[in-house]
Motif scaffolding. Structure first.
Motif, PDB file in Angstrom:
ATOM      1  N   SER A  48       7.578  15.843  24.442  1.00 34.83           N
ATOM      2  CA  SER A  48       8.522  14.873  23.870  1.00 34.83           C
ATOM      3  C   SER A  48       7.882  13.543  23.500  1.00 34.83           C
ATOM      4  N   SER A  49       6.732  13.203  24.097  1.00 31.66           N
ATOM      5  CA  SER A  49       6.150  11.902  23.757  1.00 31.66           C
ATOM      6  C   SER A  49       4.903  12.025  22.883  1.00 31.66           C
ATOM      7  N   CYS A  50       4.725  13.178  22.255  1.00 29.69           N
ATOM      8  CA  CYS A  50       3.602  13.312  21.320  1.00 29.69           C
ATOM      9  C   CYS A  50       4.052  14.085  20.077  1.00 29.69           C
ATOM     10  N   GLU A  51       3.276  13.962  19.021  1.00 31.04           N
ATOM     11  CA  GLU A  51       3.578  14.721  17.797  1.00 31.04           C
ATOM     12  C   GLU A  51       3.269  16.200  18.025  1.00 31.04           C
ATOM     13  N   GLU A  52       2.114  16.408  18.661  1.00 29.43           N
ATOM     14  CA  GLU A  52       1.601  17.761  18.840  1.00 29.43           C
ATOM     15  C   GLU A  52       0.679  17.798  20.048  1.00 29.43           C
ATOM     16  N   ALA A  53       0.656  18.925  20.733  1.00 34.06           N
ATOM     17  CA  ALA A  53      -0.295  19.059  21.841  1.00 34.06           C
ATOM     18  C   ALA A  53      -0.929  20.439  21.775  1.00 34.06           C
ATOM     19  N   GLU A  54      -2.209  20.491  22.118  1.00 33.29           N
ATOM     20  CA  GLU A  54      -2.884  21.785  22.125  1.00 33.29           C
ATOM     21  C   GLU A  54      -2.359  22.629  23.280  1.00 33.29           C
TER      22      GLU A  54
END
Lengths: 138, 99
Positions: free
Chosen positions: B22-28
């Motif tokens: 929820s607090s990032c655009e995208e995560a690996e």
């Protein structure tokens, strides 16, 4: 669901949100960011003459502060987390607004007030160092 | 089930994944896996279920020659999380008011 379970779930959600927002930092990052910010603020308020040199000092100060922010964001990106959303984006907006207000003040600085900016830089630098140290790897 | 709580976020692992995203655009995929402490297959299954309800978007690509998977929270997922957290807070507040 009872209140205790609800509280546990809320804590889990907060921890996950913070983990995404605040990356684990290598030990060199907190002092580096603290020093960059301290130098940036002190340089922005140094107010050398002539006027064009003052503009260069303010721009260089801003650049050092942006570099400090980029250090943390690059480390976060290397850990596989990119971009800011939600509370992270709100915090970034607040920081940018504060930095813009500070830069306007720095443009009005005089040689007599440079010590105030140096002191402010020291305080902000030390605070940043200690605040980021919580995210550093043990 | 308590009113207002989201069925898709009832398990801790799903809540962790969605809150992390929820607090990032995208995560690996690997970053989410490290945070949640899940095995690759467990995370894959959980992400698939979140994808099927439209909460998580999965993007596959390459960095150099290595295949990578990125996860992102959709607008639907963001709304679901906000509603779920509000419902959890409501439960906590209700009990606190009674005490």
């Amino acid at each position: 669901m009872d209140a205790e379970e609800a509280r546990r779930n809320l804590d889990e959600a907060r921890q996950s949100l913070n983990a995404s927002l605040h990356p684990r930092l290598p030990n060199w990052a907190p002092p580096t960011c603290g020093v960059l910010l301290a130098l940036g603020i002190a340089l922005a308020g140094y107010s050398p003459s002539p006027g064009w040199l003052k503009l260069v000092a303010v721009a260089a100060g801003a650049l050092l502060a942006v570099t400090a922010a980029q250090v943390v964001l690059r480390i976060r990106a290397r850990q596989g987390v990119t971009g800011l959303r939600g509370t992270g984006r709100q915090k970034r907006t607040a920081v940018i607004a504060s930095a813009a207000a500070f830069l306007v003040c720095a443009l009005a600085a005089t040689p007599n007030t440079r010590w105030i900016y140096a002191g402010l830089g020291l305080v902000v630098g030390v605070y940043t160092w200690f605040a980021l140290r919580k995210q550093a790897r043990p | 089930m308590t009113a207002g709580l989201d069925d898709a976020l009832q398990t801790t692992n799903r809540l962790r994944i969605v809150a992390f995203l929820s607090s990032c655009e995208e995560a690996e995929f690997k970053a989410v896996q490290e945070h949640c402490g899940l095995s690759q297959s467990n995370l894959s299954k959980t992400v698939s279920s979140l994808e099927s309800v439209g909460y998580v978007a999965v993007r596959k690509g390459h960095v150099g020659k290595r295949p990578r998977t990125w996860l992102a929270l959709t607008d639907e997922g963001r709304k679901g999380l906000a509603g779920h957290l509000a419902a959890l807070q409501e439960i906590v507040d209700t009990v606190a008011r009674r005490a």
